[in-house]
Design a protein around this motif. Sequence first.
Motif, PDB file in Angstrom:
ATOM      1  N   SER A 160     -27.383  75.673  62.057  1.00 22.00           N
ATOM      2  CA  SER A 160     -27.767  75.389  60.677  1.00 22.00           C
ATOM      3  C   SER A 160     -28.574  74.102  60.538  1.00 22.00           C
ATOM      4  N   GLY A 161     -28.504  73.231  61.545  1.00 20.00           N
ATOM      5  CA  GLY A 161     -29.184  71.954  61.458  1.00 20.00           C
ATOM      6  C   GLY A 161     -28.375  70.910  60.712  1.00 20.00           C
ATOM      7  N   GLU A 162     -27.192  71.310  60.237  1.00 20.23           N
ATOM      8  CA  GLU A 162     -26.350  70.412  59.453  1.00 20.23           C
ATOM      9  C   GLU A 162     -25.737  69.303  60.311  1.00 20.23           C
ATOM     10  N   TYR A 163     -25.652  69.558  61.616  1.00 20.15           N
ATOM     11  CA  TYR A 163     -24.949  68.626  62.493  1.00 20.15           C
ATOM     12  C   TYR A 163     -25.904  67.835  63.395  1.00 20.15           C
ATOM     13  N   THR A 164     -27.125  67.662  62.964  1.00 18.80           N
ATOM     14  CA  THR A 164     -28.112  66.926  63.737  1.00 18.80           C
ATOM     15  C   THR A 164     -27.648  65.506  64.037  1.00 18.80           C
ATOM     16  N   LYS A 165     -27.039  64.841  63.048  1.00 20.01           N
ATOM     17  CA  LYS A 165     -26.580  63.465  63.245  1.00 20.01           C
ATOM     18  C   LYS A 165     -25.490  63.385  64.303  1.00 20.01           C
ATOM     19  N   SER A 168     -27.147  63.762  67.831  1.00 19.79           N
ATOM     20  CA  SER A 168     -27.804  62.523  68.257  1.00 19.79           C
ATOM     21  C   SER A 168     -26.778  61.422  68.509  1.00 19.79           C
ATOM     22  N   SER A 169     -25.703  61.399  67.731  1.00 21.49           N
ATOM     23  CA  SER A 169     -24.665  60.394  67.920  1.00 21.49           C
ATOM     24  C   SER A 169     -23.962  60.577  69.257  1.00 21.49           C
ATOM     25  N   ALA A 170     -23.679  61.823  69.632  1.00 21.03           N
ATOM     26  CA  ALA A 170     -23.040  62.093  70.927  1.00 21.03           C
ATOM     27  C   ALA A 170     -23.931  61.614  72.068  1.00 21.03           C
ATOM     28  N   ILE A 171     -25.225  61.887  71.956  1.00 18.58           N
ATOM     29  CA  ILE A 171     -26.180  61.417  72.969  1.00 18.58           C
ATOM     30  C   ILE A 171     -26.176  59.886  73.025  1.00 18.58           C
ATOM     31  N   ASN A 172     -26.192  59.257  71.872  1.00 20.36           N
ATOM     32  CA  ASN A 172     -26.260  57.792  71.814  1.00 20.36           C
ATOM     33  C   ASN A 172     -25.029  57.115  72.400  1.00 20.36           C
ATOM     34  N   HIS A 173     -23.877  57.732  72.271  1.00 19.40           N
ATOM     35  CA  HIS A 173     -22.662  57.145  72.858  1.00 19.40           C
ATOM     36  C   HIS A 173     -22.820  56.987  74.369  1.00 19.40           C
ATOM     37  N   PRO A 182     -31.459  59.628  77.087  1.00 12.30           N
ATOM     38  CA  PRO A 182     -31.170  60.958  76.545  1.00 12.30           C
ATOM     39  C   PRO A 182     -31.143  62.068  77.597  1.00 12.30           C
ATOM     40  N   ALA A 183     -32.002  61.970  78.613  1.00 13.94           N
ATOM     41  CA  ALA A 183     -32.034  63.024  79.634  1.00 13.94           C
ATOM     42  C   ALA A 183     -30.732  63.059  80.427  1.00 13.94           C
ATOM     43  N   THR A 184     -30.275  61.886  80.880  1.00 16.17           N
ATOM     44  CA  THR A 184     -29.016  61.825  81.631  1.00 16.17           C
ATOM     45  C   THR A 184     -27.840  62.190  80.743  1.00 16.17           C
ATOM     46  N   ALA A 185     -27.867  61.724  79.502  1.00 15.29           N
ATOM     47  CA  ALA A 185     -26.794  62.068  78.561  1.00 15.29           C
ATOM     48  C   ALA A 185     -26.719  63.580  78.359  1.00 15.29           C
ATOM     49  N   SER A 186     -27.876  64.233  78.293  1.00 14.13           N
ATOM     50  CA  SER A 186     -27.893  65.687  78.094  1.00 14.13           C
ATOM     51  C   SER A 186     -27.365  66.420  79.325  1.00 14.13           C
ATOM     52  N   ALA A 187     -27.518  65.818  80.520  1.00 15.78           N
ATOM     53  CA  ALA A 187     -26.988  66.425  81.739  1.00 15.78           C
ATOM     54  C   ALA A 187     -25.468  66.504  81.690  1.00 15.78           C
ATOM     55  N   VAL A 188     -24.847  65.543  81.024  1.00 15.96           N
ATOM     56  CA  VAL A 188     -23.399  65.532  80.863  1.00 15.96           C
ATOM     57  C   VAL A 188     -22.981  66.466  79.728  1.00 15.96           C
ATOM     58  N   LYS A 218     -35.874  61.385  69.992  1.00 13.92           N
ATOM     59  CA  LYS A 218     -36.629  62.241  69.082  1.00 13.92           C
ATOM     60  C   LYS A 218     -37.167  63.469  69.801  1.00 13.92           C
ATOM     61  N   ILE A 219     -37.711  63.273  70.998  1.00 11.71           N
ATOM     62  CA  ILE A 219     -38.244  64.398  71.764  1.00 11.71           C
ATOM     63  C   ILE A 219     -37.110  65.326  72.192  1.00 11.71           C
ATOM     64  N   TYR A 220     -35.996  64.731  72.619  1.00 14.78           N
ATOM     65  CA  TYR A 220     -34.866  65.574  73.010  1.00 14.78           C
ATOM     66  C   TYR A 220     -34.386  66.437  71.853  1.00 14.78           C
ATOM     67  N   MET A 221     -34.267  65.837  70.695  1.00 14.54           N
ATOM     68  CA  MET A 221     -33.768  66.593  69.534  1.00 14.54           C
ATOM     69  C   MET A 221     -34.695  67.759  69.207  1.00 14.54           C
ATOM     70  N   GLY A 222     -36.002  67.531  69.318  1.00  9.63           N
ATOM     71  CA  GLY A 222     -36.965  68.602  69.058  1.00  9.63           C
ATOM     72  C   GLY A 222     -36.853  69.728  70.062  1.00  9.63           C
ATOM     73  N   VAL A 223     -36.731  69.375  71.350  1.00  4.11           N
ATOM     74  CA  VAL A 223     -36.599  70.379  72.402  1.00  4.11           C
ATOM     75  C   VAL A 223     -35.279  71.130  72.266  1.00  4.11           C
ATOM     76  N   ASN A 224     -34.213  70.395  71.970  1.00  2.00           N
ATOM     77  CA  ASN A 224     -32.903  71.032  71.820  1.00  2.00           C
ATOM     78  C   ASN A 224     -32.892  71.997  70.626  1.00  2.00           C
ATOM     79  N   ASP A 225     -33.568  71.626  69.548  1.00  2.00           N
ATOM     80  CA  ASP A 225     -33.686  72.521  68.389  1.00  2.00           C
ATOM     81  C   ASP A 225     -34.351  73.835  68.787  1.00  2.00           C
ATOM     82  N   ARG A 226     -35.411  73.737  69.585  1.00  2.00           N
ATOM     83  CA  ARG A 226     -36.105  74.948  70.032  1.00  2.00           C
ATOM     84  C   ARG A 226     -35.189  75.834  70.877  1.00  2.00           C
ATOM     85  N   CYS A 227     -34.410  75.192  71.759  1.00  2.00           N
ATOM     86  CA  CYS A 227     -33.486  75.952  72.604  1.00  2.00           C
ATOM     87  C   CYS A 227     -32.401  76.615  71.762  1.00  2.00           C
TER      88      CYS A 227
END
Length: 299
Positions: A160-165, A168-173, A182-188, A218-227
Amino acid sequence: MTTTKRRQSPRTKKASTTAAAKPCKPAPKSKNYTRPGVEAAARLVSLQPISNHVCKWERASSYYAAMIKAKGGAKLVKLDKQREDIAKDWNTKSAVNGNGTACMLSKEQLLNVMIEWKFSKGKPRNMLKPLLKSNSDASVPTAAKQAFETADGIPKNDASGEYTKQISSAINHLCELKGVGPATASAVLCQYRPDIFAFMDDEVIECLYDGKRGYTLKIYMGVNDRCQEISAELNEARKNGEDEWTPCRVGKALWTLATMSATNDDNGLSAIFEDGDDGARSMEENEKSSNSRKRVKKG
């Protein structure tokens, strides 16, 4: 004897706000790719509507293990298995507790499994190793726990896009750790919640992101949205018995195609892109056919 009804966690509950899959826009046209083989991945995304080409996505996914071996040999195969074992452990603990409070990531697992896997599968960035090693033993599980708790608040398969924050917050932690972006965070996180997070492969970025490849949030969020969009459309069209599509699995399929093209596996590419459900063949079926032809020639 009185039984207590277990409360369903946000992670396992299907969101009532989940949006219907929307048609995905094709990969960028006339783009100069810097990573070899990305054209093959972009070709798959360009086949619209995606729901009419589920078989091709399934066939691409079936070659993932073979391309892991082709890319990094026994070492990468072992690392990929170790990541899967960590994910299975997390899934077991989450199922027992109803959330990920018992899940953890140690510094050793981050350095010797997640990072080594990422560097072996993609471009090694060894200059980051001193920074990564400088994290304390306590800081890694602390950051991971915060990331997991944030991810637990996102309903399963939410598009739904409702949980975008929260995403991104999980990645930022995890990015609070030295040397982690962001790339390494996404690997986890793609191992912890594959239904929400894709891995930020170079090939996937170039395939799905319109601009120059980069590694920002920002780039990660865009790519993840597409996926997420692609996985939602594939799930609407998948047949009974077929594995569920997730953002993580979409990324794997695209990386697999790019790697297959980069290694000049023309037979594999032909098997994936052939038309018609009746002619669909998985990697195993294609190998059997190839071996059969070899035996005929020898005879």
